[in-house]
Design an enzyme around this catalytic site. Structure first.
Site, PDB file in Angstrom:
ATOM      1  N   ARG A 106       0.881  -1.178   0.000  1.00 11.08           N
ATOM      2  CA  ARG A 106       0.000   0.000   0.000  1.00 11.08           C
ATOM      3  C   ARG A 106       0.909   1.217   0.000  1.00 11.08           C
ATOM      4  O   ARG A 106       1.832   1.309   0.786  1.00 11.08           O
ATOM      5  CB  ARG A 106      -0.962  -0.012   1.178  1.00 11.08           C
ATOM      6  N   HIS A 137      -2.329   2.950   6.466  1.00 11.92           N
ATOM      7  CA  HIS A 137      -3.256   1.831   6.664  1.00 11.92           C
ATOM      8  C   HIS A 137      -4.693   2.310   6.524  1.00 11.92           C
ATOM      9  O   HIS A 137      -5.524   1.666   5.895  1.00 11.92           O
ATOM     10  CB  HIS A 137      -3.032   1.224   8.050  1.00 11.92           C
ATOM     11  N   TYR A 162       6.808   4.409  10.735  1.00 14.31           N
ATOM     12  CA  TYR A 162       7.321   3.037  10.809  1.00 14.31           C
ATOM     13  C   TYR A 162       7.885   2.540   9.475  1.00 14.31           C
ATOM     14  O   TYR A 162       8.274   1.392   9.366  1.00 14.31           O
ATOM     15  CB  TYR A 162       6.225   2.076  11.316  1.00 14.31           C
TER      16      TYR A 162
END
Length: 372
Positions: free
Chosen positions: A270, A274, A284
């Protein structure tokens, strides 16, 4: 001597390495759109190849427009899909409208392509009950929010289809995080035991929200989780639309022939967060990670492949994007024009025969809402 033989039989390290070799990654198009596996090329006509890419472009346009709408506060929950077009759209392309779809919350493109009016997808995002009021002939369930729960539903559906002798397949999607849920194994095991016609997808985009895949499981592939359920598992380049279609078509044929379920792991990415509910992937993921996957964009390699065959032009793509934007705007208008839902409507949907307490609450809210 006997001791040496025993140690070789218990060579755990060799066993682990041998498992990984059983699940190679299938690929047809490389990152530039060149064919690297002629023997795996799908038997699709030129117009079907173009249609597949048009659907992928539509999915990207929907992602981009939905991202804007969500940031404007005009949608509720939204999980971006950019980067997963091959994994989502090309897999769906291998199924029939009569097959039963069990999507996860990121699988809105497949749901709309399966027949859900787009404005209802927007209503679902907003939490409006009309977003779950489906057309009678739509073979699909609303997107599942509970991680892995759709795997159980698809397994049960597959068993039902088999018992009724239907020439249909159930297919369902979860992510790499969902593959660590108990429901996922239980569903695959149940479907495998009954040889149910189900195709399970694990879209491995590398992160369960912010948790890297290698942290949430020690398994080197997710496809190998099929072995514990006694079903075939296949790993495919999830940025390669043709490869995803080929393995999906083969899996559907296998399941429809009465051989039982198949698990497909798509290696994908992606490009965004999220969800747009507070996630920041830069906390992250480093820039090198984004750069690496940007080069694998499924739109680039499919566009190059079609252009090389003389099936695609930039002018056609510009026209399509303009048309898709207009269609999306119309869907937004339809969603906006839908009457707002009432608390009394929620209560009426709770039970077929409401309890005395619910009846009292319905009466209270109807009065408050000005109905009585």
């Amino acid at each position: 001597m006997a001791q040496t033989k025993k140690i070789k039989a218990l060579d755990f390290e060799a066993q682990l390495k041998s498992v990984e070799k059983l699940y190679p990654t299938f690929q047809i198009l490389d990152e530039t759109g060149k064919v690297v596996s002629n023997d795996l090329l799908p038997d699709l006509k030129d117009e079907e190849l173009v249609e597949l890419f048009e659907q992928m472009l539509w999915s990207r346009a929907l992602n981009d427009r939905s991202t804007t709408l969500a940031r404007q506060g005009r949608l509720g929950f939204f999980a971006p899909t950019a980067g997963q077009e091959a994994s989502q759209v090309a897999s769906h392309f291998a199924f029939d409208k009569k097959d039963v779809l069990y999507p996860g919350y990121r699988d809105i493109p497949q749901l709309v392509l399966h027949g859900l009016p787009l404005h209802k997808a927007f209503l679902w995002s907003r939490g409006h009950v009309e977003g779950n009021n489906y057309p009678e002939d739509l073979q699909a369930m609303p997107p599942q929010i509970i991680i892995g729960a759709q795997i159980i539903q698809a397994a049960g559906s597959g068993v039902g289809l088999k018992k009724r002798g239907k020439q249909q397949v159930a297919f369902t999607y979860t992510g790499d995080g969902g593959s660590s849920q108990g429901d996922t194994y239980e569903g695959m095991n149940y479907a495998g035991a009954f040889k149910a016609p189900v195709v399970f997808y694990i879209q491995n985009n590398g992160y369960a929200i912010s948790t890297p895949r290698h942290v949430q499981t020690a398994a080197p592939t997710l496809a190998q989780k099929a072995a514990a359920a006694g079903i075939p598992g296949i790993q495919v380049d999830g940025m390669d639309a043709l490869a995803v279609y080929t393995v999906s078509k083969a899996a559907r044929d296998w399941a429809l022939a009465g051989n039982g379920p198949v698990l497909i792991e798509t290696l994908t990415s992606r490009f965004g967060p999220h969800s747009l509910s507070g996630d920041d992937p830069k906390r992250y993921r480093d820039q090198a990670s984004f750069d690496e996957w940007d080069k694998k964009d499924p739109l680039i390699r499919m566009r190059n492949f079609l252009t090389e065959k003389g099936l695609w032009t930039e002018e056609h793509e510009v026209e399509l994007i303009e048309r898709y934007d207009e269609e999306i705007k119309e869907a937004v208008k339809l969603a906006d024009a839908t009457p707002k839902q009432k608390v009394s409507d929620f209560l009426k949907n709770m039970f077929e025969v409401p309890t005395n307490v619910i009846e009292e609450q319905i009466a209270y809210f109807e009065k408050k809402e000005g109905n009585k």
